[in-house]
Design a protein around this motif. Structure first.
Motif, mmCIF file in Angstrom:
data_model
loop_
_atom_site.group_PDB
_atom_site.id
_atom_site.type_symbol
_atom_site.label_atom_id
_atom_site.label_comp_id
_atom_site.label_asym_id
_atom_site.label_seq_id
_atom_site.Cartn_x
_atom_site.Cartn_y
_atom_site.Cartn_z
ATOM 1 N N ALA A 1 0.838 -1.205 0.000
ATOM 2 C CA ALA A 1 0.000 0.000 0.000
ATOM 3 C C ALA A 1 0.870 1.251 0.000
ATOM 4 C CB ALA A 1 -0.934 -0.009 1.207
ATOM 5 N N LYS A 2 1.903 1.291 0.832
ATOM 6 C CA LYS A 2 2.780 2.475 0.895
ATOM 7 C C LYS A 2 3.532 2.667 -0.412
ATOM 8 C CE LYS A 2 3.314 3.349 5.677
ATOM 9 N NZ LYS A 2 4.115 3.855 6.729
ATOM 10 N N ALA A 3 3.998 1.563 -1.003
ATOM 11 C CA ALA A 3 4.705 1.661 -2.281
ATOM 12 C C ALA A 3 3.804 2.278 -3.346
ATOM 13 C CB ALA A 3 5.200 0.294 -2.717
ATOM 14 N N LEU A 4 2.536 1.948 -3.321
ATOM 15 C CA LEU A 4 1.592 2.527 -4.275
ATOM 16 C C LEU A 4 1.287 3.975 -3.925
ATOM 17 C CD1 LEU A 4 -0.350 2.363 -6.660
ATOM 18 C CD2 LEU A 4 -2.035 1.333 -5.124
ATOM 19 N N MET A 5 1.102 4.273 -2.639
ATOM 20 C CA MET A 5 0.721 5.620 -2.219
ATOM 21 C C MET A 5 1.766 6.676 -2.584
ATOM 22 S SD MET A 5 -1.269 5.234 1.388
ATOM 23 C CE MET A 5 -0.525 3.786 2.119
ATOM 24 N N VAL A 6 3.049 6.325 -2.562
ATOM 25 C CA VAL A 6 4.069 7.321 -2.894
ATOM 26 C C VAL A 6 4.121 7.619 -4.386
ATOM 27 C CG1 VAL A 6 5.508 6.835 -0.878
ATOM 28 C CG2 VAL A 6 5.961 5.651 -3.020
ATOM 29 N N THR A 7 3.458 6.809 -5.197
ATOM 30 C CA THR A 7 3.443 7.038 -6.644
ATOM 31 C C THR A 7 2.184 7.765 -7.104
ATOM 32 O OG1 THR A 7 2.375 4.939 -7.203
ATOM 33 C CG2 THR A 7 4.776 4.936 -7.015
ATOM 34 N N LEU A 8 1.289 8.062 -6.164
ATOM 35 C CA LEU A 8 0.034 8.730 -6.502
ATOM 36 C C LEU A 8 0.039 10.163 -5.994
ATOM 37 C CD1 LEU A 8 -2.387 5.821 -5.611
ATOM 38 C CD2 LEU A 8 -1.690 6.546 -7.899
ATOM 39 N N ARG A 9 -0.355 11.093 -6.847
ATOM 40 C CA ARG A 9 -0.336 12.520 -6.536
ATOM 41 C C ARG A 9 -1.608 12.931 -5.798
ATOM 42 N NH1 ARG A 9 2.469 16.067 -9.917
ATOM 43 N NH2 ARG A 9 2.399 14.463 -11.516
ATOM 44 N N CYS A 10 -1.440 13.765 -4.781
ATOM 45 C CA CYS A 10 -2.598 14.327 -4.084
ATOM 46 C C CYS A 10 -3.309 15.290 -5.030
ATOM 47 C CB CYS A 10 -2.151 15.059 -2.817
ATOM 48 S SG CYS A 10 -3.493 15.911 -1.979
ATOM 49 N N LEU A 11 -4.598 15.180 -5.105
ATOM 50 C CA LEU A 11 -5.373 16.008 -6.028
ATOM 51 C C LEU A 11 -5.487 17.454 -5.560
ATOM 52 C CD1 LEU A 11 -8.177 13.410 -6.725
ATOM 53 C CD2 LEU A 11 -6.213 13.949 -8.158
#
Length: 136
Positions: free
Chosen positions: A41-51
């Motif tokens: 989950a963390k590995a994915l979260m760091v690749t997603l931009r906050c809107l």
């Protein structure tokens, strides 16, 4: 005059009232019990931009929507979904902009090509400047 002061006070207070008073989503700030799932989950979260923040990942952002997105990622990982499937779902929902690694498509060619073009232009300008200095 009094009305103008009240209006000015309301306008100044608006950003402070922008966040809701609801509690954060259940898994927004809570790690998953399984360390492997939490790592995914963390590995994915760091690749997603906050809107909202635009310059931060959802892992780093304190924005309410980033918390909701963290909770969504954790729930789906916990349910057994693959991180890439979650990423594709978020891209389908919010567009390529939500990902820090947009795909190479005709629309994103300037994004990928601009650094190369700027480097070539800088090299050409530097060479021309050096040639002029040598002549004098």
């Amino acid at each position: 005059m009094k009305r103008a002061l009240i209006a000015l006070a309301l306008i100044a207070a608006a950003p402070a009232l922008a966040d809701s008073s609801l509690p954060p989503a259940a898994l927004a700030n809570t790690q998953l019990p399984d360390p492997k799932q939490e790592a995914a989950a963390k590995a994915l979260m760091v690749t997603l931009r906050c809107l909202v923040c635009q310059g931060q990942s959802i892992a780093d952002s304190d924005a309410e929507i980033a918390g909701d997105m963290r909770a969504l990622v954790r729930r789906r990982i916990q349910a057994g979904e693959k991180p890439e499937d979650i990423r594709q779902w978020l891209i389908a929902r919010y567009g390529n902009w939500v990902s820090y690694a947009p795909p190479v498509e005709p629309v994103t060619w300037p994004l990928w090509g601009a650094p190369i073009l700027l480097l070539v232009a800088g090299t050409v300008i530097a060479r021309g400047s050096l040639k002029r200095r040598r002549r004098t």
